[in-house]
Design an enzyme around this catalytic site. Sequence first.
Site, PDB file in Angstrom:
ATOM      1  N   LEU A  64     -11.385  -9.980   7.316  1.00  0.00           N
ATOM      2  CA  LEU A  64     -11.599  -8.722   8.008  1.00  0.00           C
ATOM      3  C   LEU A  64     -10.389  -7.807   7.825  1.00  0.00           C
ATOM      4  O   LEU A  64      -9.247  -8.285   7.746  1.00  0.00           O
ATOM      5  CB  LEU A  64     -11.806  -8.953   9.500  1.00  0.00           C
ATOM      6  CG  LEU A  64     -13.115  -9.617   9.922  1.00  0.00           C
ATOM      7  CD1 LEU A  64     -13.066  -9.947  11.413  1.00  0.00           C
ATOM      8  CD2 LEU A  64     -14.294  -8.698   9.632  1.00  0.00           C
ATOM      9  N   PRO A  65     -10.606  -6.487   7.766  1.00  0.00           N
ATOM     10  CA  PRO A  65      -9.461  -5.579   7.731  1.00  0.00           C
ATOM     11  C   PRO A  65      -8.572  -5.797   8.954  1.00  0.00           C
ATOM     12  O   PRO A  65      -9.055  -5.862  10.082  1.00  0.00           O
ATOM     13  CB  PRO A  65     -10.124  -4.190   7.773  1.00  0.00           C
ATOM     14  CG  PRO A  65     -11.494  -4.404   7.227  1.00  0.00           C
ATOM     15  CD  PRO A  65     -11.895  -5.771   7.681  1.00  0.00           C
TER      16      PRO A  65
ATOM     17  N   ARG B 168      -2.318  -8.399   8.936  1.00  0.00           N
ATOM     18  CA  ARG B 168      -1.344  -7.996   9.946  1.00  0.00           C
ATOM     19  C   ARG B 168      -1.268  -9.036  11.059  1.00  0.00           C
ATOM     20  O   ARG B 168      -0.186  -9.344  11.564  1.00  0.00           O
ATOM     21  CB  ARG B 168      -1.723  -6.637  10.541  1.00  0.00           C
ATOM     22  CG  ARG B 168      -1.625  -5.483   9.568  1.00  0.00           C
ATOM     23  CD  ARG B 168      -1.892  -4.165  10.266  1.00  0.00           C
ATOM     24  NE  ARG B 168      -1.930  -3.066   9.308  1.00  0.00           N
ATOM     25  CZ  ARG B 168      -2.053  -1.793   9.644  1.00  0.00           C
ATOM     26  NH1 ARG B 168      -2.171  -1.465  10.920  1.00  0.00           N
ATOM     27  NH2 ARG B 168      -2.073  -0.857   8.723  1.00  0.00           N
TER      28      ARG B 168
ATOM     29  N   THR C 192      -0.894  12.131   1.743  1.00  0.00           N
ATOM     30  CA  THR C 192      -1.586  10.855   1.568  1.00  0.00           C
ATOM     31  C   THR C 192      -2.633  10.635   2.657  1.00  0.00           C
ATOM     32  O   THR C 192      -3.534   9.819   2.496  1.00  0.00           O
ATOM     33  CB  THR C 192      -0.581   9.690   1.567  1.00  0.00           C
ATOM     34  OG1 THR C 192       0.240   9.772   2.735  1.00  0.00           O
ATOM     35  CG2 THR C 192       0.306   9.757   0.334  1.00  0.00           C
TER      36      THR C 192
ATOM     37  N   ASP D 147      -7.083   0.664   8.268  1.00  0.00           N
ATOM     38  CA  ASP D 147      -5.988   1.643   8.236  1.00  0.00           C
ATOM     39  C   ASP D 147      -5.648   1.877   6.773  1.00  0.00           C
ATOM     40  O   ASP D 147      -5.020   1.036   6.139  1.00  0.00           O
ATOM     41  CB  ASP D 147      -4.781   1.107   9.010  1.00  0.00           C
ATOM     42  CG  ASP D 147      -3.641   2.119   9.118  1.00  0.00           C
ATOM     43  OD1 ASP D 147      -3.763   3.222   8.558  1.00  0.00           O
ATOM     44  OD2 ASP D 147      -2.628   1.787   9.761  1.00  0.00           O
TER      45      ASP D 147
ATOM     46  N   LEU E 249      -0.529   4.485  11.736  1.00  0.00           N
ATOM     47  CA  LEU E 249      -1.679   5.098  12.394  1.00  0.00           C
ATOM     48  C   LEU E 249      -2.595   4.051  13.024  1.00  0.00           C
ATOM     49  O   LEU E 249      -3.159   4.258  14.100  1.00  0.00           O
ATOM     50  CB  LEU E 249      -2.456   5.943  11.382  1.00  0.00           C
ATOM     51  CG  LEU E 249      -3.623   6.759  11.940  1.00  0.00           C
ATOM     52  CD1 LEU E 249      -3.141   7.811  12.932  1.00  0.00           C
ATOM     53  CD2 LEU E 249      -4.398   7.421  10.802  1.00  0.00           C
TER      54      LEU E 249
ATOM     55  N   SER F 163       7.891  -0.642   5.672  1.00  0.00           N
ATOM     56  CA  SER F 163       8.120   0.755   5.282  1.00  0.00           C
ATOM     57  C   SER F 163       8.102   1.700   6.478  1.00  0.00           C
ATOM     58  O   SER F 163       8.649   2.804   6.409  1.00  0.00           O
ATOM     59  CB  SER F 163       7.063   1.197   4.265  1.00  0.00           C
ATOM     60  OG  SER F 163       5.761   1.101   4.817  1.00  0.00           O
ATOM     61  N   HIS F 164       7.473   1.277   7.591  1.00  0.00           N
ATOM     62  CA  HIS F 164       7.424   2.110   8.793  1.00  0.00           C
ATOM     63  C   HIS F 164       8.258   1.518   9.929  1.00  0.00           C
ATOM     64  O   HIS F 164       8.154   1.968  11.068  1.00  0.00           O
ATOM     65  CB  HIS F 164       5.969   2.271   9.262  1.00  0.00           C
ATOM     66  CG  HIS F 164       5.161   3.176   8.399  1.00  0.00           C
ATOM     67  ND1 HIS F 164       4.767   2.832   7.124  1.00  0.00           N
ATOM     68  CD2 HIS F 164       4.669   4.413   8.616  1.00  0.00           C
ATOM     69  CE1 HIS F 164       4.060   3.822   6.606  1.00  0.00           C
ATOM     70  NE2 HIS F 164       3.988   4.786   7.488  1.00  0.00           N
TER      71      HIS F 164
ATOM     72  N   GLU G  46       5.814   3.392  -0.118  1.00  0.00           N
ATOM     73  CA  GLU G  46       6.018   2.300  -1.065  1.00  0.00           C
ATOM     74  C   GLU G  46       6.723   2.805  -2.323  1.00  0.00           C
ATOM     75  O   GLU G  46       7.579   2.120  -2.892  1.00  0.00           O
ATOM     76  CB  GLU G  46       4.681   1.660  -1.434  1.00  0.00           C
ATOM     77  CG  GLU G  46       4.778   0.512  -2.424  1.00  0.00           C
ATOM     78  CD  GLU G  46       5.592  -0.665  -1.914  1.00  0.00           C
ATOM     79  OE1 GLU G  46       6.221  -1.356  -2.752  1.00  0.00           O
ATOM     80  OE2 GLU G  46       5.614  -0.891  -0.687  1.00  0.00           O
TER      81      GLU G  46
END
Length: 333
Positions: free
Chosen positions: A303-304, A308, A159, A178, A123, A46-47, A188
Amino acid sequence: MTDMRLTLDQVEELALEALVSAGASRKQAVPVARSTRLAERDGIRSHGLMYIPVYAEHLRCGKVLGDAIPTVSHPRPGAIRVDAAYGFAHAAIDGGWPVFDAAVREQGVAAMAVSRSYNCGVLGHHAERLAEAGLVGLCFTNAPASMAPTGGTKAVIGTNPFALAVPDGSGGARLVIDQSASAIAKSEIILRARKGEAIEPGWALDADGNPTEDAEAALAGSMRPVGGQKGFGLGLTVEIFAAALSGGNLGMEASPFSGPKGGPPGTGQFFIGFDPGAFSGDGFGTAMAQLAEAITDQEGARLPGARRAANRAQTLREGVVVDAALMDRIKTA
């Protein structure tokens, strides 16, 4: 035209060519193209390239000034200010980064405020940039109003995501948080609307304040905050840092990040960097290792930022598939 499989170098070059063709200087376009590459690398479509036609449209209609030259000031030892001059946020952030980094290392903690800005991409990548330099990064960015307060129907804030990243001691990030203050990123819902697909229950309200699963009705209404009032409070916190403290436009004053209507959004970002050695020395790394292990030792927990990282490995192996319709929009942007 058929779907294409691109390398990350090709993704970056495609984005750069489209942005320059639409009127961006190379100084403005290069960091946006790099940001597009990172988004595609991490599977945040989306980015990624999906946003390039929007960027091009905004360059052509004047919502983003392609020849903007950011100005950097350093009014106090721990305070850096960057005026993006209605250009891309990415170029403004890059412009202030060397001064910001030096101030964090000198002071132990410093902040950089960016005003008269625009969408800054993912971000978390800015927070991760700090973590890769051995620093703790806490980042905020506001957005055009799209979220009403709990119990209300009129959008007040965007948002409004925040991001936190901590170093792993080896030139990377141990974890990256994030997240936006809304139940789902607005991008989205835009993607679902473009595909003619329904959205999930609990994501948005229509213009009358009623729950909706229609993507178009959601875009005409407002996003729902994650966790109700707590989510709205999180978004309000981001608004205070990224808009009120940075000098950027409030979400209520900003033009949309989509479509040609309105002038430059003029939103803001706020970054805080911490040198852990100035506070807890080696104790920070030890504590973070223990904390991370307590999470990863549990079956099914991660983990966050772990997803990714997995996407990165897959992208490096397989490249990025760009569908024919998107490629056509980019080529004609």
